[in-house]
Scaffold this active site. Sequence first.
Site, PDB file in Angstrom:
ATOM      1  N   LYS A  68      56.528  67.826  49.414  1.00  0.00           N
ATOM      2  CA  LYS A  68      55.898  66.518  49.622  1.00  0.00           C
ATOM      3  C   LYS A  68      56.760  65.442  48.997  1.00  0.00           C
ATOM      4  O   LYS A  68      57.254  65.593  47.883  1.00  0.00           O
ATOM      5  CB  LYS A  68      54.521  66.528  48.943  1.00  0.00           C
ATOM      6  CG  LYS A  68      53.678  65.328  49.233  1.00  0.00           C
ATOM      7  CD  LYS A  68      52.931  65.454  50.523  1.00  0.00           C
ATOM      8  CE  LYS A  68      52.322  64.140  50.959  1.00  0.00           C
ATOM      9  NZ  LYS A  68      53.315  63.222  51.576  1.00  0.00           N
ATOM     10  N   LYS A  92      56.253  65.920  39.651  1.00  0.00           N
ATOM     11  CA  LYS A  92      55.110  65.006  39.760  1.00  0.00           C
ATOM     12  C   LYS A  92      53.909  65.739  40.364  1.00  0.00           C
ATOM     13  O   LYS A  92      52.794  65.653  39.854  1.00  0.00           O
ATOM     14  CB  LYS A  92      55.500  63.820  40.652  1.00  0.00           C
ATOM     15  CG  LYS A  92      54.606  62.625  40.526  1.00  0.00           C
ATOM     16  CD  LYS A  92      54.962  61.544  41.545  1.00  0.00           C
ATOM     17  CE  LYS A  92      56.318  60.922  41.287  1.00  0.00           C
ATOM     18  NZ  LYS A  92      56.598  59.796  42.242  1.00  0.00           N
ATOM     19  N   LYS A 104      62.224  64.701  49.207  1.00  0.00           N
ATOM     20  CA  LYS A 104      62.447  63.259  49.370  1.00  0.00           C
ATOM     21  C   LYS A 104      63.362  63.071  50.563  1.00  0.00           C
ATOM     22  O   LYS A 104      64.162  63.953  50.895  1.00  0.00           O
ATOM     23  CB  LYS A 104      63.113  62.677  48.130  1.00  0.00           C
ATOM     24  CG  LYS A 104      62.899  61.190  47.979  1.00  0.00           C
ATOM     25  CD  LYS A 104      61.521  60.923  47.411  1.00  0.00           C
ATOM     26  CE  LYS A 104      61.276  59.488  47.052  1.00  0.00           C
ATOM     27  NZ  LYS A 104      60.106  59.380  46.182  1.00  0.00           N
ATOM     28  N   ASN A 219      54.714  46.216  46.886  1.00  0.00           N
ATOM     29  CA  ASN A 219      53.410  46.852  47.074  1.00  0.00           C
ATOM     30  C   ASN A 219      52.758  47.228  45.748  1.00  0.00           C
ATOM     31  O   ASN A 219      51.680  46.731  45.401  1.00  0.00           O
ATOM     32  CB  ASN A 219      53.599  48.076  47.986  1.00  0.00           C
ATOM     33  CG  ASN A 219      52.289  48.773  48.265  1.00  0.00           C
ATOM     34  OD1 ASN A 219      51.282  48.114  48.525  1.00  0.00           O
ATOM     35  ND2 ASN A 219      52.278  50.082  48.183  1.00  0.00           N
TER      36      ASN A 219
HETATM   37  N1  GLU Z   1      56.838  57.859  47.530  1.00  0.00           N
HETATM   38  C1  GLU Z   1      55.751  58.147  46.660  1.00  0.00           C
HETATM   39  C2  GLU Z   1      56.233  58.790  45.376  1.00  0.00           C
HETATM   40  O1  GLU Z   1      57.373  58.664  44.995  1.00  0.00           O
HETATM   41  C3  GLU Z   1      54.638  58.941  47.362  1.00  0.00           C
HETATM   42  C4  GLU Z   1      55.033  60.269  47.887  1.00  0.00           C
HETATM   43  C5  GLU Z   1      53.970  60.948  48.741  1.00  0.00           C
HETATM   44  O2  GLU Z   1      52.891  60.413  48.880  1.00  0.00           O
HETATM   45  O3  GLU Z   1      54.281  62.017  49.264  1.00  0.00           O
HETATM   46  O4  GLU Z   1      55.487  59.389  44.650  1.00  0.00           O
END
Ligand code: GLU
Length: 423
Positions: A68, A92, A104, A219
């Site tokens: 993710k 995370k 990513k 945002n």
């Molecule tokens: N881009 C966001 C982050 O760095 C969200 C990633 C997501 O929702 O998969 O956490």
Amino acid sequence: MPDDLFAVSGQRLVASLDHSRIADETLVRLRRPVSSVEVSIPVRMDDGSLAVFPGFRVRHDSTRGPAKGGVRFSAGVSRREVADLAFRMTFKAALLDLPFGGAKGGVTVDPGQLSPGELERLSRGWVGALADLLGPDRDIPAPDVATNEQVMGWMSDEFDKIRRAHLPAAFTGKPIALGGVPGRSSATSDGAFHVIRELGDELIGKESERTVAIQGFGNAGSQLASRLHEAGWKVVAVSDSSAAVLDEQGLDIPALRRHKDESGALAGPPSGTQIEGDELLALDVDLLVPAALGGAINEGNARDVRARAIVEVANGPVTPEADEILDSRGVEVIPDILANAGGVTVSWFEWVQNRQGDRWTARKTARRLEKRMVRETRRVAELSSERGIPLRTAAWVLALDRLAEAMEATGTESLFRNGGDQP
Ligand code: GLU
């Protein structure tokens, strides 16, 4: 393959190793991404010419679930940066105990130079080039720097066309009409707000008047400014790439947001005085919130920071060198993998609803986000005070322990450990 990931974010990991029980083989597995793909995306430009953009998707790890992580459009995007961010996503997701691994993606492009039509073709092209790697059980993209729900709408539509199926759970952060959830676009700032409220008294005392400076008025930064403003904080300074604005008495955040919505930038603000961006980072405030790009607080300016605590709303805004300086000066840092995890947590809610064909109320999403953020923030804070380690180290230790548990449960670790004894 990208270089050893321990070179950048891994420094955070190395700092947590002394406090974690982890098998050597687990570390070996975490060191490199599972896959790292670079593609070339041809885009027909409005003037009839053809431009080719480099695109990336790095999957760091999938042990705890499908990978993710967001996709960013930025001129500075490189395979190295994307790999580093994928690595952070693994931790995370583990820290928030989400059933995901980390990934990513990105495109090296200055999105401000593209028309809406060109952006749409680029977004669809990214999916076309990488579709084999994506899917609800494999790898699920989301918005990141300079990508938004519109981009996710194009990407999700393109993916469905390629797969000839309706697969809304393959992307999160979509428009609500396509299965997105109310509250996803404010999820990062909402999560950061819960973390700040939970740790505020411990980090900056119980003063009734609290001051904050926010670098980044996009945002996450602008929505967090509103939430803090409404909660009685004095937001004394904000900045974006066009300007930085200061008012010691507290800025009129609603007016600044209207101005930015209408003109597209903070420059020429309706209230406050303009200052240099660097001055904002050195203000004498309770809380400093870097919510723009990585590396904002570094070896060169960390000694100027006068805030009592820093909340990393961007990914990687404080460099490891700056961390050391801040630590020696007693400035606490709430780490990115906790502070900005509200986004991926609500992405999880979206994915769950899409898979079940369900729709929760905005209240349910908000309640569950708050509960999860508070729970994991408390765990990080408790570990930090129990062991006398910085919040960042505590966060990485908790994530690492969850990851190690999953990796060891796959059996590979015990196999390695017993390997020498087998006939
Ligand atoms: N881009 C966001 C982050 O760095 C969200 C990633 C997501 O929702 O998969 O956490």
